[in-house]
Structure formats: C-alpha cells, structure tokens
Motif scaffolding. Sequence first.
Motif, PDB file in Angstrom:
ATOM      1  N   SER A  75      -0.555   3.279  10.874  1.00 21.35           N
ATOM      2  CA  SER A  75       1.286   3.067  11.495  1.00 21.35           C
ATOM      3  C   SER A  75       1.869   4.773  10.831  1.00 21.35           C
ATOM      4  O   SER A  75       1.184   4.858   9.780  1.00 21.35           O
ATOM      5  N   GLY A  76       2.777   4.374  12.060  1.00 21.85           N
ATOM      6  CA  GLY A  76       3.915   5.628  11.179  1.00 21.85           C
ATOM      7  C   GLY A  76       4.265   7.002  11.238  1.00 21.85           C
ATOM      8  O   GLY A  76       5.588   7.917  11.509  1.00 21.85           O
TER       9      GLY A  76
ATOM     10  N   GLY B  70      -4.750  10.701   4.803  1.00 16.24           N
ATOM     11  CA  GLY B  70      -4.035  10.589   4.219  1.00 16.24           C
ATOM     12  C   GLY B  70      -4.558   8.972   4.626  1.00 16.24           C
ATOM     13  O   GLY B  70      -5.365   8.227   3.460  1.00 16.24           O
ATOM     14  N   GLY B  71      -4.245   7.655   5.781  1.00 15.69           N
ATOM     15  CA  GLY B  71      -4.044   7.131   6.479  1.00 15.69           C
ATOM     16  C   GLY B  71      -5.618   6.763   5.613  1.00 15.69           C
ATOM     17  O   GLY B  71      -5.944   5.166   5.759  1.00 15.69           O
TER      18      GLY B  71
ATOM     19  N   PRO C 298       6.229   8.701   6.639  1.00 14.70           N
ATOM     20  CA  PRO C 298       4.830   8.713   5.696  1.00 14.70           C
ATOM     21  C   PRO C 298       3.639   7.101   6.512  1.00 14.70           C
ATOM     22  O   PRO C 298       4.549   6.780   7.172  1.00 14.70           O
ATOM     23  N   ALA C 299       3.173   7.834   6.580  1.00 16.02           N
ATOM     24  CA  ALA C 299       1.992   7.343   7.095  1.00 16.02           C
ATOM     25  C   ALA C 299       1.661   5.789   5.587  1.00 16.02           C
ATOM     26  O   ALA C 299       1.472   5.546   4.912  1.00 16.02           O
ATOM     27  N   THR C 300       1.590   4.491   6.809  1.00 18.98           N
ATOM     28  CA  THR C 300       1.710   3.233   6.576  1.00 18.98           C
ATOM     29  C   THR C 300       0.083   2.721   7.378  1.00 18.98           C
ATOM     30  O   THR C 300      -1.107   2.750   7.914  1.00 18.98           O
ATOM     31  N   VAL C 301      -1.123   1.603   6.171  1.00 16.36           N
ATOM     32  CA  VAL C 301      -2.574   1.427   6.338  1.00 16.36           C
ATOM     33  C   VAL C 301      -2.134  -0.134   6.338  1.00 16.36           C
ATOM     34  O   VAL C 301      -1.915  -1.274   5.443  1.00 16.36           O
ATOM     35  N   THR C 302      -2.694  -0.780   7.834  1.00 15.80           N
ATOM     36  CA  THR C 302      -2.255  -2.330   7.281  1.00 15.80           C
ATOM     37  C   THR C 302      -3.925  -2.593   8.242  1.00 15.80           C
ATOM     38  O   THR C 302      -4.325  -2.240   8.296  1.00 15.80           O
ATOM     39  N   THR C 303      -4.313  -3.318   6.665  1.00 11.82           N
ATOM     40  CA  THR C 303      -6.156  -4.661   6.750  1.00 11.82           C
ATOM     41  C   THR C 303      -5.454  -5.673   7.106  1.00 11.82           C
ATOM     42  O   THR C 303      -6.164  -6.162   8.318  1.00 11.82           O
ATOM     43  N   THR C 304      -5.439  -6.182   6.122  1.00 13.96           N
ATOM     44  CA  THR C 304      -5.730  -7.924   5.665  1.00 13.96           C
ATOM     45  C   THR C 304      -4.093  -8.533   5.698  1.00 13.96           C
ATOM     46  O   THR C 304      -3.780  -9.453   5.773  1.00 13.96           O
TER      47      THR C 304
ATOM     48  N   ALA D 103      -0.314   5.622   2.309  1.00 10.96           N
ATOM     49  CA  ALA D 103      -0.981   6.242   2.201  1.00 10.96           C
ATOM     50  C   ALA D 103      -1.084   7.175   1.094  1.00 10.96           C
ATOM     51  O   ALA D 103      -0.037   8.070   1.024  1.00 10.96           O
ATOM     52  N   SER D 104      -2.487   7.740   0.962  1.00 11.78           N
ATOM     53  CA  SER D 104      -2.502   8.995   0.066  1.00 11.78           C
ATOM     54  C   SER D 104      -2.046  10.367   1.148  1.00 11.78           C
ATOM     55  O   SER D 104      -2.371   9.890   1.882  1.00 11.78           O
ATOM     56  N   GLY D 105      -1.538  11.860   0.674  1.00  7.95           N
ATOM     57  CA  GLY D 105      -2.331  12.719   1.096  1.00  7.95           C
ATOM     58  C   GLY D 105      -2.222  13.779   0.287  1.00  7.95           C
ATOM     59  O   GLY D 105      -2.034  13.568  -0.877  1.00  7.95           O
TER      60      GLY D 105
END
Length: 547
Positions: free
Chosen positions: A64-65, A110-111, A382-388, A394-396
């Motif tokens: 997301s982001g 990145g995400g 910035p990008a973010t990652v949602t898993t659990t 996120a990197s990049g």
Amino acid sequence: GGVGKGGYIAEFVTEVWKPLCNDILDRGVRVVTNAGGLDPLECKRAIEEEARKQGREVVVAAVSGDDLFQSWGDLLKSNAIQEFKLEGEEDSLPPAKEKVLSVNAYFGAGGIVEALRQGAQVVVTGRCADSALVLGPLIHEFGWGWQEWDKLASGSLIGHLLECGCQCTGGNYTDWRLSANSGHGGWSNMGFPIAECAEDGSCVITKPPRTGGLVTPGTVAEQLVYEMGDPAAYLLPDVIVDSTQVRLAQVGEDRVRVEGVKGMPPTGTYKCSITTLAGYKMISEFIIGGLEARLKTLVEVLGCEHTYGPHARAPVQANREVVVRVCAEHSNPKALSVLAKELAAAATGGPPGAIGFCGGGRPRPAPKVRHTAVLVNRALTPATVTTTGKAVPASGPLPAYPPAGDRQRVPLVAVAIARSGDKGDSANVGVMARKPEYYPLLKAALTPEDERVQNHVGYFGEIHTLVVQEYFRHLVKGQVTRYELPGIHGINFILTQCLGGGGLASLQVDKQGKSFAQMLLSMEIEVPAEWNVSITPVGANKIMSRL
C-alpha cells in the motif's frame, strides 16, 4: 468479475484465484499481482476468504501507499508535485475546476521484495510499474542489491517483455500470418511468454510447448519497443533502463536470448496518475449501407480509411457499407441527451440505408474521465507492506535525490573531481563523483540549460537551476550538451563556441579550456548535512604537516 469492494480487480479472485487456489498452494507457486487496484488490502482479504472457503490457509501481503487521494491537497501545498515534462511527452496539472477522482503513484519493486522476504505466498499491489511485478521476484530470488543497476535494468526489461502477454509470442505481430497459422492452433491456442532468467540478468524468452504463436527476435523486438520513450533512458521507479545495446538471438525453436541491458540510478520522483471528471461525453456509431455510402454523411466515417487522412486510397471511397461515428462532449449531460434524440431521429429523417446503432440502443451520455500524469517526490510517498500484522515500510533503490532535511553548502570539489580540455572552439568538462552515492546529486545539480531538470523535484522540494550553461554564460556562445558515464559515476559536458575561435585564433587568456574544470569545481551546491562532507581540500592536511 468487475470491480470488487474498494476498487480491487474482482476477476482475479473469481477467475484466477478461485479455480487455481489448490493447485497454486499444492505446488508451492508464489504469485505477484497488481490486482489490488484502488484497494490492495481489500483484495488481500478477498483472497484469504476464498482460500478459507476451500479449506486452505494462505499468507497474503498487500503493498500500500500508492493511493495519494487523501494527501493530494497537502502535496500540492508543499511543492512536492510537479508537472510531467519529458522529451516527447508532457502533461499539465489538471484544472482546479475538475473534480479529482483518484491519485496514485507508480511504485517500484521495493514493496514486492519486502513482501516476499516476509514469506508471502501471494503479493497484491495497487498501482505499480508493470515491470516491477517481475523485477521484485528476481531481486528476491537472486539477492540483487539495490545499486546493481545493470541487473535491475535487466530484470525490468524482462518485466517489460512479459507485461503484455502474447504480444511477445506473436500477438499483434507485423508478420501476423506466421502467428495465426502457427502449429498447435495458432491464434486459437496462443502460448503466453515465459522468461528463463539467469543471475547475471540475461534471460531466454520462450512459451509453453504445444501452444500456438511463435517466439523470434522479431516478436521480442516488437514488444521491446512497445510504449518506450528514449531507449537510452527508459525511466522506471527502480532504475533507468538503457536498452540501446540489447542483443536478441534465436537459440532454439521458440527460444530467444536477451542480454546487454544497462542501468542507471532512478530519479527522485514517482510518476503519478491522476483521474478527474472533465465533463461528459457521448459516442454514437451506426451503419449506413448502399451505393454512395460515404457521400451520405459528413461526419467521421469508419471503413473508408478515415484514420489515414490524406493518404487514404481513392477506391475505398466507393465502399457500399460504412460505420458513421458521431462524438460529442459537454459539461451538462442533458445537452448530450438532446443530441442523442436527434441522432435517433436520423434513422427516418436522414440518408437511406441507415441500419441502426452499433452496440444496440440509443447512445447515452457518460462521464468523461481525464487522465493526467504528474511527478511526486518519492521521499514523501513510502510504500508499506501488510502481511499478518502491522504495516512495514518497504525497501527500495537509493533515490536519485537525497531526502529532505538539513543541508550544507559546499564547493563542488568536495563531492567531485574534474578535468577539462579543448577541441577547436569547443571544450569538454568531465566531472566524476567522489563516491557512488554522490552521483545522483551530481546529475541533478549539473544539468545543462537545454536539459534542465524541470521534471524532477529537487533534493529539498525545490527545482535546481544551477546549471553548466548558466555558470559558463560569460564564455559559451553555443550550447552545452551532457553525456552520462554511469560506469565511473561521471558526466561529460561539451561546451561549443566557448574558446573565442580556439587555438591560435583566440584572444582569450585560456585558449584551451584547461581551467574550466577548476572553475566549475569552485561552484557551490547544496548537499545533505548528514553526508558530513569535508570542505578541506583532499591532501591538504598532509601538506600542512610537512610545512
């Protein structure tokens, strides 16, 4: 099918995930998709719910982001948004009177890399570059670094070759008969492209056995140039791709090797897609048949080489069947409804041979959605990652521009070395960054007048105007051209008509431009204070100690 809750691509869940869920999980296949559309989190939930219905558990990550709709106003106020201006392509900011419908940045890989690192079996993104869907898994699999530009460029080009499916395996191909009449069913059984990727960035493009279509240097080359701007500088979120030296070789039946891609650091901005409501439109198409069909109408006609303009062949003007196309736009949909009624009346009050509306029924007004591209400072998106659990940043790749913050003003010599010389009445100034991480800043600060970086937000949100053309304005009567040397983190500038005729003809003190590099190195630029750049000349301490 259609659009799911929040705006994700529901067909991915119903037409892909639902029938293939068990096979995908049983075989350990990991899936990366941009089916998240406007709501990757909702798509993630839909995928998880469908898996539970089939008695399975799956780890799904949402990137997301990219959705900047809520922050659009603040980004405008903070000067983080710029008009999209590249060679051959230009967009202006949408008119203030138009209602903004969506604002989405094109993210890179990145995400996706972060999601795979977290163990996601399915990665769902929103808006992102198509090439990133392939680059992300390659970075994860091979462990490529974010500054291995040639490999990042190679992975991105592979993504570009795959992104349009069968266009790489004979679809939409110039020599279409070879594809249509190929074995195993031709067009009725087209094989989607497969990339067999190597750690060095090279790959072999092929397709599944016993499928139609073909893979040749021609089919691959046509997709390579598809939707491409400058082939030496194809701008992507993760890398700038130089495909000018790409080599394609047939290495077997339906097997083409791709290699020779080069890369450079990306810019400091993301391309951003904006849609606005720009009024209403209506399109009507109906058939007119019989003799002199073309002469029976004065509007846009399909079937008589309308798109060829003055190059249309005369005989087709005698076609006995044409499609009449009437297009209109208006700020008020009611006005278009009036036109629709008049068009319906033409069936009995117009030319003979009018067969009826194509697509069925009277045309209706529809929203006219305008697409606009702008550039947004990537440091602010910035990008973010949602898993659990909680969303993770996120990197990049290293941004081409350092993030906003405190700054330090230093002479160029603190971050670069340089040398200059002459060729007749022209001179060159070669500038090299002292460290690789200084190179993106160098490219931004030292851009000639004719290539001024108007399409990128600067280091601290401003537009840089410190350019070589302006700095040497008192000497340059011609122009300044820039050539990049990414292998040595350098830039070579050619200054024409700058030596007063050059050589023996010149009355200037410096007839050979030998001092130009030293002059340029004294120019002051701004760098991030966190770099802690020393302004003490290199080697000065050793000299002082001897004295």
